[in-house]
Write an enzyme that holds these catalytic residues in place. Structure first.
Site, PDB file in Angstrom:
ATOM      1  N   ARG A   1       4.037  -1.576  -3.045  1.00 33.30           N
ATOM      2  CA  ARG A   1       5.065  -2.283  -2.269  1.00 33.30           C
ATOM      3  C   ARG A   1       4.983  -3.660  -2.917  1.00 33.30           C
ATOM      4  O   ARG A   1       3.803  -4.276  -3.250  1.00 33.30           O
ATOM      5  CB  ARG A   1       4.811  -2.043  -0.846  1.00 33.30           C
ATOM      6  CG  ARG A   1       4.638  -0.712  -0.261  1.00 33.30           C
ATOM      7  CD  ARG A   1       4.382  -0.594   1.181  1.00 33.30           C
ATOM      8  NE  ARG A   1       4.489   0.647   1.858  1.00 33.30           N
ATOM      9  CZ  ARG A   1       3.505   1.558   1.811  1.00 33.30           C
ATOM     10  NH1 ARG A   1       2.221   0.948   1.433  1.00 33.30           N
ATOM     11  NH2 ARG A   1       3.431   2.644   2.346  1.00 33.30           N
TER      12      ARG A   1
ATOM     13  N   LYS B   1       0.537  -0.525   4.830  1.00 31.24           N
ATOM     14  CA  LYS B   1       1.112  -0.591   6.241  1.00 31.24           C
ATOM     15  C   LYS B   1       0.186  -0.261   7.172  1.00 31.24           C
ATOM     16  O   LYS B   1      -0.763   0.811   6.813  1.00 31.24           O
ATOM     17  CB  LYS B   1       2.460   0.193   6.182  1.00 31.24           C
ATOM     18  CG  LYS B   1       3.473  -0.178   5.526  1.00 31.24           C
ATOM     19  CD  LYS B   1       4.910   0.832   5.753  1.00 31.24           C
ATOM     20  CE  LYS B   1       6.034   0.088   5.168  1.00 31.24           C
ATOM     21  NZ  LYS B   1       7.011   1.020   5.332  1.00 31.24           N
TER      22      LYS B   1
ATOM     23  N   HIS C   1      11.374  -2.512  -5.240  1.00 31.24           N
ATOM     24  CA  HIS C   1      10.999  -1.218  -4.799  1.00 31.24           C
ATOM     25  C   HIS C   1      11.110  -0.185  -5.946  1.00 31.24           C
ATOM     26  O   HIS C   1      10.862   0.750  -5.922  1.00 31.24           O
ATOM     27  CB  HIS C   1      11.762  -1.064  -3.565  1.00 31.24           C
ATOM     28  CG  HIS C   1      10.869  -0.078  -2.484  1.00 31.24           C
ATOM     29  ND1 HIS C   1       9.533  -0.595  -2.123  1.00 31.24           N
ATOM     30  CD2 HIS C   1      11.029   1.089  -1.820  1.00 31.24           C
ATOM     31  CE1 HIS C   1       9.383   0.407  -1.239  1.00 31.24           C
ATOM     32  NE2 HIS C   1       9.836   1.442  -1.282  1.00 31.24           N
TER      33      HIS C   1
ATOM     34  N   ARG D   1       8.383   1.042  -7.652  1.00 25.83           N
ATOM     35  CA  ARG D   1       7.679   1.939  -6.804  1.00 25.83           C
ATOM     36  C   ARG D   1       8.143   3.171  -7.103  1.00 25.83           C
ATOM     37  O   ARG D   1       7.592   4.315  -7.042  1.00 25.83           O
ATOM     38  CB  ARG D   1       7.663   1.380  -5.492  1.00 25.83           C
ATOM     39  CG  ARG D   1       6.607   2.334  -4.353  1.00 25.83           C
ATOM     40  CD  ARG D   1       6.516   1.446  -3.423  1.00 25.83           C
ATOM     41  NE  ARG D   1       6.036   2.482  -2.242  1.00 25.83           N
ATOM     42  CZ  ARG D   1       5.137   2.888  -1.691  1.00 25.83           C
ATOM     43  NH1 ARG D   1       3.877   2.413  -2.481  1.00 25.83           N
ATOM     44  NH2 ARG D   1       4.767   3.516  -0.679  1.00 25.83           N
TER      45      ARG D   1
ATOM     46  N   HIS E   1       1.276   6.862   2.076  1.00 24.84           N
ATOM     47  CA  HIS E   1       2.262   7.470   2.772  1.00 24.84           C
ATOM     48  C   HIS E   1       1.585   8.098   4.018  1.00 24.84           C
ATOM     49  O   HIS E   1       0.571   8.827   3.604  1.00 24.84           O
ATOM     50  CB  HIS E   1       3.253   8.339   2.289  1.00 24.84           C
ATOM     51  CG  HIS E   1       4.460   7.802   1.656  1.00 24.84           C
ATOM     52  ND1 HIS E   1       4.945   8.336   0.576  1.00 24.84           N
ATOM     53  CD2 HIS E   1       5.079   6.635   1.339  1.00 24.84           C
ATOM     54  CE1 HIS E   1       6.239   7.625  -0.057  1.00 24.84           C
ATOM     55  NE2 HIS E   1       5.937   6.481   0.730  1.00 24.84           N
TER      56      HIS E   1
ATOM     57  N   TYR F   1      10.897  12.465  -2.966  1.00 26.61           N
ATOM     58  CA  TYR F   1      10.629  12.423  -4.521  1.00 26.61           C
ATOM     59  C   TYR F   1      10.774  13.662  -5.360  1.00 26.61           C
ATOM     60  O   TYR F   1      11.168  13.681  -6.439  1.00 26.61           O
ATOM     61  CB  TYR F   1       9.427  11.692  -4.896  1.00 26.61           C
ATOM     62  CG  TYR F   1       9.486  10.269  -4.392  1.00 26.61           C
ATOM     63  CD1 TYR F   1      10.236   9.292  -5.149  1.00 26.61           C
ATOM     64  CD2 TYR F   1       8.675   9.827  -3.454  1.00 26.61           C
ATOM     65  CE1 TYR F   1      10.094   7.712  -4.715  1.00 26.61           C
ATOM     66  CE2 TYR F   1       8.825   8.604  -2.920  1.00 26.61           C
ATOM     67  CZ  TYR F   1       9.349   7.586  -3.759  1.00 26.61           C
ATOM     68  OH  TYR F   1       9.555   6.253  -3.339  1.00 26.61           O
TER      69      TYR F   1
END
Length: 305
Positions: free
Chosen positions: A149, A173, A251, A254, A277, A286
């Site tokens: 990210r 995150k 992004h 990514r 994730h 994806y």
């Protein structure tokens, strides 16, 4: 904005940072959302703590008329739920005015990836005769090779790089750490940046710590690049590479990392770990992109396509 609202917002941000460990960018998003509501609410009395559900509906209708995007409004509601949930737990309110307010429907958009040839052109765009160009090449290589990210990239500390083992330690995150392999190409450019460019950018002076850690990527003021600065760099290099800058974003690198891995047979669980994730469902989008790619290949090359 009323001083009482400003004080309430600061207390909320302090509490949320202490309890949840959210990223600085997330806190700034919360601040913008709450200050926007507080300014709209000015003069109505009661401030943020006195607002009711009817007033919130009025605010949401005002945002719709002002052409705020559904995604922006969904994020706002997430902020308000966190804020009023904390107020409820602390006894500052006896109810949650966001209850029974549904977020707007968001169409599920597929991530847009660059082609592999476009990636090659973008990576080759920086001027390698300058320290900044070497730095930018290393940043672009690292973002594509590791699927970072943009906030992870610009905030990457120098201690997060282990060149001997060829891995990065990335804080994502929710302050969750993950190890990501570098790959030979990105490791080569990272070594060149550290050896040839970073000392010149730092003018051979020590780089000060930011939030307790020395940043890996710096500008001539020995400060880390901001997300906005890196965004502008990506747009500029897209133009140099002959790619429409409107179709390229940090992004997007990514997305390209994830899509190209799947196109070359990567396992979905492994991709989830590399992307950081927390849920596999986030990664599964994806597979739709990869499936579209396979369908196009079939249509182009199969005799009965």
């Amino acid at each position: 904005m009323q001083p009482a609202d400003a004080s309430v917002i600061e207390r909320f941000l302090d509490r949320f940072w202490a309890e949840q460990g959210v990223a600085r960018q997330t806190l700034e998003s919360y601040r913008r959302d709450l200050e926007g509501l507080a300014r709209w609410r000015d003069g109505a009395g009661g401030g943020l703590l006195g607002i009711d559900r009817a007033a919130l509906f009025d605010y949401l209708r005002w945002r719709t008329r002002a052409n705020y995007s559904p995604r922006s409004t969904a994020r706002l509601l997430s902020t308000l739920r966190a804020f009023y949930g904390l107020c409820l737990r602390d006894g500052a309110r006896s109810d949650d005015p966001t209850a029974l307010i549904d977020p707007p429907h968001l169409p599920r958009s597929l991530p847009k990836a660059l082609t592999e040839s476009q990636i090659e052109a973008l990576l080759a765009a920086p001027d390698l005769d300058t320290p900044a160009g070497l730095r930018d090449r290393a940043m672009l290589e690292l973002m594509y090779a590791a699927g970072l990210r943009v906030s992870e990239l610009v905030n990457l500390p120098a201690v997060g790089v282990n060149l001997r083992q060829g891995v990065l330690r990335v804080t994502g995150k929710g302050s969750k750490d993950r190890l990501v392999p570098l790959g030979e190409e990105s490791q080569h450019w990272l070594e060149r940046y550290l050896r040839e460019a970073r000392p010149l950018l730092a003018a051979n002076k020590p780089v000060a710590a930011v939030d307790g850690q020395v940043p890996l990527f710096i500008d001539v003021s020995r400060q880390p690049l901001s997300r906005q600065q890196f965004w502008a760099l990506v747009k500029r290099y897209a133009a140099v590479a002959g790619i429409d800058p409107a179709t390229v974003s940090p992004h997007g690198l990514r997305h390209s990392f994830a899509t190209h891995l799947l196109n070359h047979g990567a396992d979905l669980r492994a991709l989830q770990m590399l992307l950081g994730h927390s849920s596999l469902s986030t990664t599964q989008i994806y597979t739709l992109v990869a499936r579209q790619h396979l369908q196009k290949l079939h249509a182009s090359h199969h005799p009965r396509g």
